[in-house]
Design an enzyme around this catalytic site. Structure first.
Site, PDB file in Angstrom:
ATOM      1  CD  GLU A  92      -2.827  -1.312   2.318  1.00  0.00           C
ATOM      2  OE1 GLU A  92      -3.989  -1.660   2.117  1.00  0.00           O
ATOM      3  OE2 GLU A  92      -2.375  -1.111   3.451  1.00  0.00           O
ATOM      4  CB  CYS A 105       2.836   7.028   3.545  1.00  0.00           C
ATOM      5  SG  CYS A 105       3.364   5.781   4.722  1.00  0.00           S
ATOM      6  CB  CYS A 112       7.795  -5.892   8.153  1.00  0.00           C
ATOM      7  SG  CYS A 112       9.238  -5.180   8.984  1.00  0.00           S
ATOM      8  CB  CYS A 116       6.921  -3.899  15.743  1.00  0.00           C
ATOM      9  SG  CYS A 116       8.563  -3.369  15.226  1.00  0.00           S
ATOM     10  CB  CYS A 119       3.625  -3.067  13.322  1.00  0.00           C
ATOM     11  SG  CYS A 119       3.657  -2.795  11.536  1.00  0.00           S
ATOM     12  CB  SER A 198      10.317   5.584   9.087  1.00  0.00           C
ATOM     13  OG  SER A 198       9.936   5.175  10.385  1.00  0.00           O
ATOM     14  CG  ASN A 299      -3.706   4.213  14.122  1.00  0.00           C
ATOM     15  OD1 ASN A 299      -4.555   4.967  14.606  1.00  0.00           O
ATOM     16  ND2 ASN A 299      -2.657   4.668  13.470  1.00  0.00           N
ATOM     17  CB  CYS A 342       0.783   4.934  11.805  1.00  0.00           C
ATOM     18  SG  CYS A 342       1.214   6.569  11.404  1.00  0.00           S
TER      19      CYS A 342
HETATM   20  N1  SAH Z   1       9.587  -0.207   9.434  1.00  0.00           N
HETATM   21  C1  SAH Z   1       9.753   1.173   9.578  1.00  0.00           C
HETATM   22  C2  SAH Z   1       8.812   2.001   8.746  1.00  0.00           C
HETATM   23  C3  SAH Z   1       7.395   1.536   8.625  1.00  0.00           C
HETATM   24  S1  SAH Z   1       6.404   1.656  10.061  1.00  0.00           S
HETATM   25  C4  SAH Z   1       9.653   1.566  11.049  1.00  0.00           C
HETATM   26  O1  SAH Z   1       9.251   0.749  11.862  1.00  0.00           O
HETATM   27  O2  SAH Z   1      10.019   2.692  11.357  1.00  0.00           O
HETATM   28  C5  SAH Z   1       6.075   3.409  10.169  1.00  0.00           C
HETATM   29  C6  SAH Z   1       5.682   3.891  11.555  1.00  0.00           C
HETATM   30  O3  SAH Z   1       4.392   3.433  11.927  1.00  0.00           O
HETATM   31  C7  SAH Z   1       6.641   3.399  12.623  1.00  0.00           C
HETATM   32  O4  SAH Z   1       7.007   4.398  13.512  1.00  0.00           O
HETATM   33  C8  SAH Z   1       5.812   2.374  13.303  1.00  0.00           C
HETATM   34  O5  SAH Z   1       6.278   2.118  14.572  1.00  0.00           O
HETATM   35  C9  SAH Z   1       4.435   2.968  13.270  1.00  0.00           C
HETATM   36  N2  SAH Z   1       3.384   2.020  13.550  1.00  0.00           N
HETATM   37  C10 SAH Z   1       3.372   0.707  13.266  1.00  0.00           C
HETATM   38  N3  SAH Z   1       2.242   0.131  13.681  1.00  0.00           N
HETATM   39  C11 SAH Z   1       1.490   1.107  14.249  1.00  0.00           C
HETATM   40  C12 SAH Z   1       0.196   1.147  14.840  1.00  0.00           C
HETATM   41  N4  SAH Z   1      -0.561   0.042  14.900  1.00  0.00           N
HETATM   42  N5  SAH Z   1      -0.256   2.323  15.307  1.00  0.00           N
HETATM   43  C13 SAH Z   1       0.507   3.431  15.182  1.00  0.00           C
HETATM   44  N6  SAH Z   1       1.713   3.464  14.634  1.00  0.00           N
HETATM   45  C14 SAH Z   1       2.231   2.311  14.165  1.00  0.00           C
HETATM   46 FE1  SF4 Z   2       8.268  -3.686  10.427  1.00  0.00          FE
HETATM   47 FE2  SF4 Z   2       8.137  -1.068  11.009  1.00  0.00          FE
HETATM   48 FE3  SF4 Z   2       6.018  -2.671  11.370  1.00  0.00          FE
HETATM   49 FE4  SF4 Z   2       8.120  -2.903  12.987  1.00  0.00          FE
HETATM   50  S1  SF4 Z   2       6.769  -1.111  12.789  1.00  0.00           S
HETATM   51  S2  SF4 Z   2       7.008  -4.598  12.031  1.00  0.00           S
HETATM   52  S3  SF4 Z   2       9.786  -2.515  11.567  1.00  0.00           S
HETATM   53  S4  SF4 Z   2       6.948  -2.166   9.438  1.00  0.00           S
END
Ligand code: SAH
Ligand code: SF4
Length: 385
Positions: A92, A105, A112, A116, A119, A198, A299, A342
């Protein structure tokens, strides 16, 4: 011989390609401008290229974007595209319009591997790296679609954030030529300060990025100590906070901005207490990294088992960090009515059947949205800065 997709090449790569065809370097510049500044994909359209070159290109090259599976437009103007990258994978990209800028974005991987906890992309697991062409295709398509859609002649996208699906620094080889194309004056001409990578903290690649192609850097911190960060961002076990903070400090030397943006996703009862803010301030003070904080209201998605911190707690946390002299903002949420905020970028990884079902569901949702105006919603986080 398979045709070369010219979206895979930055200007140097295109020059080498042209040379391999016996053409001069300036031809590459002309070609690059046609593709990226004018959105052309048909060589016959490129009227200032010699007919013989157009013929050669038609035989060995293409300009091939990604098929768009769905496009959703939020009531706030945010637009999300789901692109097919083959084998049941999709990624996306999200456009976020603001008064003074337009931000795209962009995704760097299908899925990935970092995993995390908070995420949704991380929960899907890793499918594959995107190629340079697949990263660039998101910008190429969005920019030229938006010019037509908004009836604008000039550039619409002024900022790119590598904050879509995937960990960009785990796809370094494809990322760097894509960044170079974004920055090139013969292509999108974006300022280094307006292209942000990022990362969850791939320390060695932060150093390489600083040396090869310094752009603005956002680091996803999310925790003020190793025990908690090990749990939330598993990559921390490999590159713990002390190493990460040193890498941030080193990055600031070549960086186009004089601060790192720390992203911090606010998770109810997990990392949002006054004690966490205190530790965070301490971490920043002892490391000496010049930074800004961007607090992201979490989120939620069902599989995470986590909840968003209540707004007053986010505000109190922000105040505590700001009172220590660190610039702190709370990210507004944009596009949440289309799951474009996000961490909501799910794409469709691996399971083809499930992917098809979800796409059908999305189409139904899109049709419903077209029939009735979206209901009032709570503001949620914006995908980009
Ligand atoms: N992998 C990279 C970039 C993609 S994620 C990274 O982790 O930085 C982009 C941003 O969205 C990151 O700061 C991530 O921590 C945040 N993010 C991921 N899942 C989220 C969620 N469920 N709610 C809010 N922010 C989130
Ligand atoms: Fe990957 Fe970024 Fe999501 Fe962590 S927050 S799982 S590094 S996309």
């Amino acid at each position: 011989m398979t045709a070369t997709n010219l979206l895979d090449l930055d200007l140097d790569g295109l020059a080498a390609f042209c040379e391999s065809l016996g053409e001069k370097r300036f031809r590459a510049t002309q070609l690059f401008r046609w593709i990226h500044q004018r959105g052309a994909s048909d060589f016959e359209q490129m009227s200032d290229l010699a007919k013989s070159l157009r013929g050669k290109l038609a035989g060995c090259a293409t300009v091939t974007g990604l098929p768009v599976l769905t496009q959703q437009e939020s009531a706030d103007g945010t637009i999300k595209w789901l692109f097919d990258v083959g084998n049941g994978d999709a990624v996306e990209a999200v456009f976020i319009p603001e008064d003074d800028r337009g931000t795209l974005c962009v995704s760097s991987q299908a899925g990935c591997a970092v995993g995390c906890r908070f995420c949704s992309t991380g929960h899907q697991g890793f499918s594959r790296n995107l190629s340079t062409g697949e990263i660039v295709a998101q910008l190429w398509f969005a920019e030229h679609f938006l010019r037509r859609h908004l009836g604008r002649d000039e550039r619409v996208i002024s900022n790119v954030v590598m904050m879509g699906m995937g960990e960009p620094l785990q796809n370094y080889g494809a990322l760097v030529p894509a960044l170079r194309t974004m920055l090139d004056d013969n292509a999108y001409g974006l300022s280094r300060r307006r292209v942000t990578v990022s990362t969850s903290g791939v320390v060695p690649m932060m150093d390489r990025l600083g040396a090869d192609c310094p752009v603005a850097l956002a680091v996803s911190l999310h925790a003020p100590n190793d025990a908690l960060r090990d749990d939330l961002v598993p990559l921390n076990r490999k590159y713990p906070l002390a190493e990460l903070m040193s890498a941030c400090k080193r990055y600031l030397e070549p960086a186009p901005r004089d601060f790192i943006t720390f992203e911090y996703c606010m998770l109810d009862g997990v990392n949002d207490q006054p004690e966490h803010a205190r530790q965070l301030i301490e971490l920043v003070r002892t490391s000496g990294v010049s930074c800004k904080f961007n607090l992201i209201p979490f989120n939620p998605f069902p599989a995470s088992g986590l909840l968003r911190s209540p707004a007053p707690r986010v505000q109190a946390f922000a105040r505590q960090v700001a009172d220590a002299g660190i610039v702190t903002t709370v990210r507004k949420t944009r596009g949440d009515d289309i799951d474009a905020a996000c961490g909501q970028l799910a794409g469709d990884v691996k399971d083809r059947t499930r992917a098809a079902e979800r796409m059908a569901e999305r189409r139904v949702v899109m049709m419903r949205k077209a029939e009735s105006p979206p209901a009032d919603r709570q503001p949620v986080g914006e995908a980009a800065r």
